[in-house]
Design a protein around this motif. Structure first.
Motif, PDB file in Angstrom:
ATOM      1  N   SER A  84       0.793  -1.232   0.000  1.00 39.44           N
ATOM      2  CA  SER A  84       0.000   0.000   0.000  1.00 39.44           C
ATOM      3  C   SER A  84       0.822   1.277   0.000  1.00 39.44           C
ATOM      4  O   SER A  84       0.295   2.346  -0.320  1.00 39.44           O
ATOM      5  CB  SER A  84      -0.933   0.022   1.219  1.00 39.44           C
ATOM      6  OG  SER A  84      -1.790  -1.094   1.216  1.00 39.44           O
ATOM      7  N   HIS A  85       2.076   1.197   0.363  1.00 36.18           N
ATOM      8  CA  HIS A  85       2.910   2.394   0.436  1.00 36.18           C
ATOM      9  C   HIS A  85       3.910   2.430  -0.726  1.00 36.18           C
ATOM     10  O   HIS A  85       4.360   1.385  -1.212  1.00 36.18           O
ATOM     11  CB  HIS A  85       3.674   2.429   1.757  1.00 36.18           C
ATOM     12  CG  HIS A  85       2.788   2.639   2.955  1.00 36.18           C
ATOM     13  ND1 HIS A  85       2.587   3.872   3.531  1.00 36.18           N
ATOM     14  CD2 HIS A  85       2.036   1.769   3.673  1.00 36.18           C
ATOM     15  CE1 HIS A  85       1.759   3.761   4.559  1.00 36.18           C
ATOM     16  NE2 HIS A  85       1.414   2.487   4.666  1.00 36.18           N
ATOM     17  N   VAL A  86       4.224   3.627  -1.145  1.00 32.39           N
ATOM     18  CA  VAL A  86       5.254   3.794  -2.165  1.00 32.39           C
ATOM     19  C   VAL A  86       6.574   3.254  -1.622  1.00 32.39           C
ATOM     20  O   VAL A  86       6.921   3.510  -0.474  1.00 32.39           O
ATOM     21  CB  VAL A  86       5.392   5.296  -2.539  1.00 32.39           C
ATOM     22  CG1 VAL A  86       6.501   5.480  -3.571  1.00 32.39           C
ATOM     23  CG2 VAL A  86       4.066   5.828  -3.067  1.00 32.39           C
ATOM     24  N   THR A  87       7.278   2.523  -2.435  1.00 35.80           N
ATOM     25  CA  THR A  87       8.500   1.830  -2.003  1.00 35.80           C
ATOM     26  C   THR A  87       8.241   1.064  -0.701  1.00 35.80           C
ATOM     27  O   THR A  87       8.997   1.173   0.256  1.00 35.80           O
ATOM     28  CB  THR A  87       9.687   2.798  -1.828  1.00 35.80           C
ATOM     29  OG1 THR A  87       9.370   3.745  -0.783  1.00 35.80           O
ATOM     30  CG2 THR A  87       9.970   3.544  -3.119  1.00 35.80           C
ATOM     31  N   GLY A  88       7.128   0.325  -0.697  1.00 32.93           N
ATOM     32  CA  GLY A  88       6.696  -0.383   0.509  1.00 32.93           C
ATOM     33  C   GLY A  88       7.714  -1.366   1.038  1.00 32.93           C
ATOM     34  O   GLY A  88       7.878  -1.493   2.255  1.00 32.93           O
ATOM     35  N   SER A  89       8.406  -2.072   0.145  1.00 29.23           N
ATOM     36  CA  SER A  89       9.392  -3.060   0.597  1.00 29.23           C
ATOM     37  C   SER A  89      10.534  -2.385   1.334  1.00 29.23           C
ATOM     38  O   SER A  89      11.010  -2.869   2.371  1.00 29.23           O
ATOM     39  CB  SER A  89       9.934  -3.850  -0.603  1.00 29.23           C
ATOM     40  OG  SER A  89       8.901  -4.595  -1.206  1.00 29.23           O
ATOM     41  N   LYS A  90      10.948  -1.241   0.813  1.00 27.56           N
ATOM     42  CA  LYS A  90      12.026  -0.502   1.472  1.00 27.56           C
ATOM     43  C   LYS A  90      11.550   0.057   2.814  1.00 27.56           C
ATOM     44  O   LYS A  90      12.293   0.057   3.806  1.00 27.56           O
ATOM     45  CB  LYS A  90      12.492   0.636   0.568  1.00 27.56           C
ATOM     46  CG  LYS A  90      13.680   1.411   1.118  1.00 27.56           C
ATOM     47  CD  LYS A  90      14.110   2.530   0.180  1.00 27.56           C
ATOM     48  CE  LYS A  90      14.669   1.979  -1.125  1.00 27.56           C
ATOM     49  NZ  LYS A  90      15.218   3.071  -1.974  1.00 27.56           N
ATOM     50  N   LEU A  91      10.283   0.511   2.834  1.00 24.25           N
ATOM     51  CA  LEU A  91       9.711   1.019   4.080  1.00 24.25           C
ATOM     52  C   LEU A  91       9.686  -0.074   5.139  1.00 24.25           C
ATOM     53  O   LEU A  91      10.090   0.149   6.291  1.00 24.25           O
ATOM     54  CB  LEU A  91       8.291   1.535   3.822  1.00 24.25           C
ATOM     55  CG  LEU A  91       7.438   1.854   5.058  1.00 24.25           C
ATOM     56  CD1 LEU A  91       8.064   3.004   5.844  1.00 24.25           C
ATOM     57  CD2 LEU A  91       6.010   2.203   4.665  1.00 24.25           C
ATOM     58  N   TRP A  92       9.210  -1.264   4.780  1.00 18.22           N
ATOM     59  CA  TRP A  92       9.131  -2.354   5.740  1.00 18.22           C
ATOM     60  C   TRP A  92      10.519  -2.743   6.254  1.00 18.22           C
ATOM     61  O   TRP A  92      10.706  -2.995   7.452  1.00 18.22           O
ATOM     62  CB  TRP A  92       8.429  -3.564   5.141  1.00 18.22           C
ATOM     63  CG  TRP A  92       8.263  -4.667   6.143  1.00 18.22           C
ATOM     64  CD1 TRP A  92       9.063  -5.761   6.321  1.00 18.22           C
ATOM     65  CD2 TRP A  92       7.249  -4.747   7.150  1.00 18.22           C
ATOM     66  NE1 TRP A  92       8.617  -6.524   7.362  1.00 18.22           N
ATOM     67  CE2 TRP A  92       7.502  -5.923   7.893  1.00 18.22           C
ATOM     68  CE3 TRP A  92       6.171  -3.950   7.496  1.00 18.22           C
ATOM     69  CZ2 TRP A  92       6.705  -6.315   8.955  1.00 18.22           C
ATOM     70  CZ3 TRP A  92       5.367  -4.334   8.558  1.00 18.22           C
ATOM     71  CH2 TRP A  92       5.635  -5.509   9.271  1.00 18.22           C
ATOM     72  N   ALA A  93      11.484  -2.794   5.342  1.00 19.99           N
ATOM     73  CA  ALA A  93      12.850  -3.150   5.749  1.00 19.99           C
ATOM     74  C   ALA A  93      13.406  -2.159   6.764  1.00 19.99           C
ATOM     75  O   ALA A  93      14.196  -2.526   7.641  1.00 19.99           O
ATOM     76  CB  ALA A  93      13.750  -3.224   4.518  1.00 19.99           C
TER      77      ALA A  93
END
Length: 601
Positions: A147-156
């Motif tokens: 749901s968030h832009v660059t979600g994978s980077k955000l989660w990391a």
């Protein structure tokens, strides 16, 4: 968003995840905390296997296990029609309502045991709770990533810095929080150490609902009169009532103004009574095997729309017909008065509880806010509105996301921390020995249990109960309650460790003696290492040794038991003096899980 919320003051990005594990449905809310940014509360609104394109804020609290004990389906995935054949063929076992197996003995009503489905064989409530919150964690990760832009980077960037808020009914206590924390560790959410444990916080469903109401501006008008507000969280399993008022001289802060209540009369019990009626009504007919389908339809579709008129329960096919049992065209007609009987115990319980909260509140209650999934019932809302009208109290029902109040409110609890004063629910203290007094009638009545202390040479009575914190006392978060105790020994080394058991008294009146009457429970055990001061203890002499007729040398240590109840978790410590400086044991307690109902017995 309340006006008092400022930018996040931390130096690194953090994620707050709130899990509201309900009896029948569960939800997730979260907030991403970026340094210098004002945090926002968001909800997870997409879950696997949900029918609606836009998703929903909650999923069923259901898990299916196969015969080997492996998790096979969870949440909305466990309700898919295409799974039914596989469930029957492979013998999967459903776990539902499992949260109620954690309930304390103190709120176990006579109707609660037989209605709660048993746990799957070989599974503890901690096992199931752990599997479920592990699934919620996965859902949250997927949603945030997608749901968030660059979600994978955000989660990391936040994966190793997640704070959790777990909600629970008002009646849950330390033993239940301990179980939930153990489940979170087992699920891999946090490591099993002090640092990991500190990343898990708890909030009652009542307090979380208050934060939701504050955040949505619902309490503003009600508090203008200087009165209080009552939150009624009507959920699937429990009804939680919490009364609050604005704290004096502290804008935006709230305090509990009555002891919270928790009752096992949620919507699942309405369904259970409907099912029992249908079983009895159709037991000798060809429709007896359709009771499960009828109950499911009642629970999912008909229950919340009931308004005293006849209720139509769909099942089977159009060819199903028996006018004698009011069945026509695959539809059973339930008379309004019968359905009212299904609701009556729950409605009466809530009405009584509302009136009791109003009576015991420290200031007049001007408004009642009805939240939770059960609050969507038109019949419940109508009956409660009729009941509170003579009391000159407004009954309000937020018109959006009723079942999402607790999850959102739990994040607000973490961010806004609006409640600064809470009310002690029971009497807390510890068991001790007191000097025998020949002039005290109670002591004389217990003279047969008097014993001679070998160190001091004095007569003592065992099993006295010393109150550290009384019931119905308003306690701020920084307030401590402490009592001083003494322990004597002939050898210094015997005083190297101190242990105090904190007891909770659930009866009425003021207890003076510890009795095995079922009204006392062991709440927690506190331990302290006092070996550092043992060598500095000065010897003392008994003034009147009854055992030998001459003074005896002994050593004595003084320590305080310190309780803090302002936070949502009990904190207990032992304090003592070393060279004039106060030292304390870690604020770490061991909850006694004996206060949890064991339905496997």
């Amino acid at each position: 968003m309340p006006s008092g919320r400022g930018p996040y003051g931390g130096t690194t990005r953090k994620l707050v995840l709130a899990f509201d594990v309900g009896t029948t449905f569960s939800g997730i809310s979260y907030s991403i905390l970026d340094p210098g940014q004002v945090p926002e509360i968001r909800g997870v609104t997409r879950f696997p296997a949900q029918e609606k394109v836009g998703g929903s804020s909650k999923i069923p609290t259901i898990i299916y296990y196969d015969k080997s004990g492996k998790v096979r389906a969870v949440g909305a995935e466990a309700t898919r029609d295409e799974l039914q054949d596989l469930i029957e063929e492979e013998g999967w076992v459903k776990a539902e309502w499992f949260k109620l197996h954690m309930r304390p003995k103190s709120i176990s009503g006579p109707n609660s045991i037989s209605d709660i489905p048993p746990l799957p064989a070989g599974k503890s409530v901690i096992d199931i709770f752990s599997d479920y919150i592990r699934y919620l964690y996965t859902c949250a990760k997927t949603y945030i990533t997608d749901s968030h832009v660059t979600g994978s980077k955000l989660w990391a960037s936040v994966e190793s810095n997640i704070e959790y808020v777990l909600t629970h009914p008002n009646g849950w206590e330390g033993a239940q929080q301990q179980q939930m924390r153990r489940a979170a560790v087992k699920a891999g959410l946090v490591p099993d150490n002090d640092e990991g444990h500190a990343r898990i916080r708890f909030v009652t469903e009542g307090e979380a609902s208050l934060h939701f109401c504050i955040r949505n501006g619902l309490t503003t008008e009600a508090l203008k009169k200087g009165g209080g507000v009552l939150i009624v969280d009507a959920g699937g399993g429990t009804i939680d009532l919490s009364a609050y008022g604005e704290a004096p001289n502290k804008k935006g802060a709230f305090e509990e103004i009555a002891t919270p209540q928790c009752h096992l009369q949620g919507s699942v019990y309405v369904t259970a009574r409907a099912k029992a009626f249908l079983h009895d009504f159709l037991k000798d007919t060809k429709f007896a095997d359709d009771v499960e389908a009828m109950t499911t339809y009642f629970d999912k579709s008909a229950k919340l729309t009931f308004n005293s008129n006849p209720l139509f329960i769909k099942f089977g096919s159009a060819r199903d017909r028996d006018p004698k049992f009011r069945i026509r065209g695959g539809q059973l007609t339930l008379l309004g008065e019968h359905v009212e009987e299904f609701f009556e115990p729950s409605v009466s319980c809530i009405v009584r509880a509302i009136k009791m909260q109003c009576i015991t509140a420290r200031r007049p209650v001007s408004a009642v806010f009805l939240v939770g999934g059960f609050s969507a019932s038109e019949y419940l809302f109508t009956k409660l509105k009729e009941a509170v009208q003579p009391l000159n109290i407004d009954l309000c029902r937020p018109d959006s996301h009723l079942n999402k109040a607790v999850a959102d409110g739990a994040v607000s609890f973490y961010l806004d921390h609006s409640v600064s004063v809470r009310v002690s629910r029971y009497i807390y203290g510890t068991k001790c020995c007191i000097r025998y007094d020949v002039n005290d009638l109670e002591h004389l009545a217990r003279s047969s249990s008097a014993f001679l202390d070998a160190t001091e040479g004095q007569l003592y009575l065992p099993n006295a109960f010393d109150v550290i914190l009384d019931k119905d006392v308003q306690v701020s978060e920084t307030q401590e309650f402490r009592r001083t105790y003494y322990r004597s020994a002939k050898d210094r080394s015997d005083l190297a460790e101190q242990t105090a058991i904190i007891h909770c008294y659930r009866g009425t009146g003021q207890p003076h003696w510890f009795e095995n009457d079922g009204l006392f429970t062991n709440l927690c055990t506190v331990e302290a290492d006092t070996s550092a001061i043992c060598n500095s203890l000065s010897p003392q002499r008994s003034l009147n040794s009854r055992s030998s007729g001459r003074p005896q040398r002994y050593f004595q240590i003084a320590f305080d038991v310190v309780l803090s109840f302002g936070l949502t978790e009990l904190k207990a410590q032992i304090a003592w003096k070393e060279n004039g400086v106060e030292k304390r044991s870690p604020a770490r307690i061991v909850y006694d899980v004996v206060d949890v109902v064991d339905d496997t017995e």
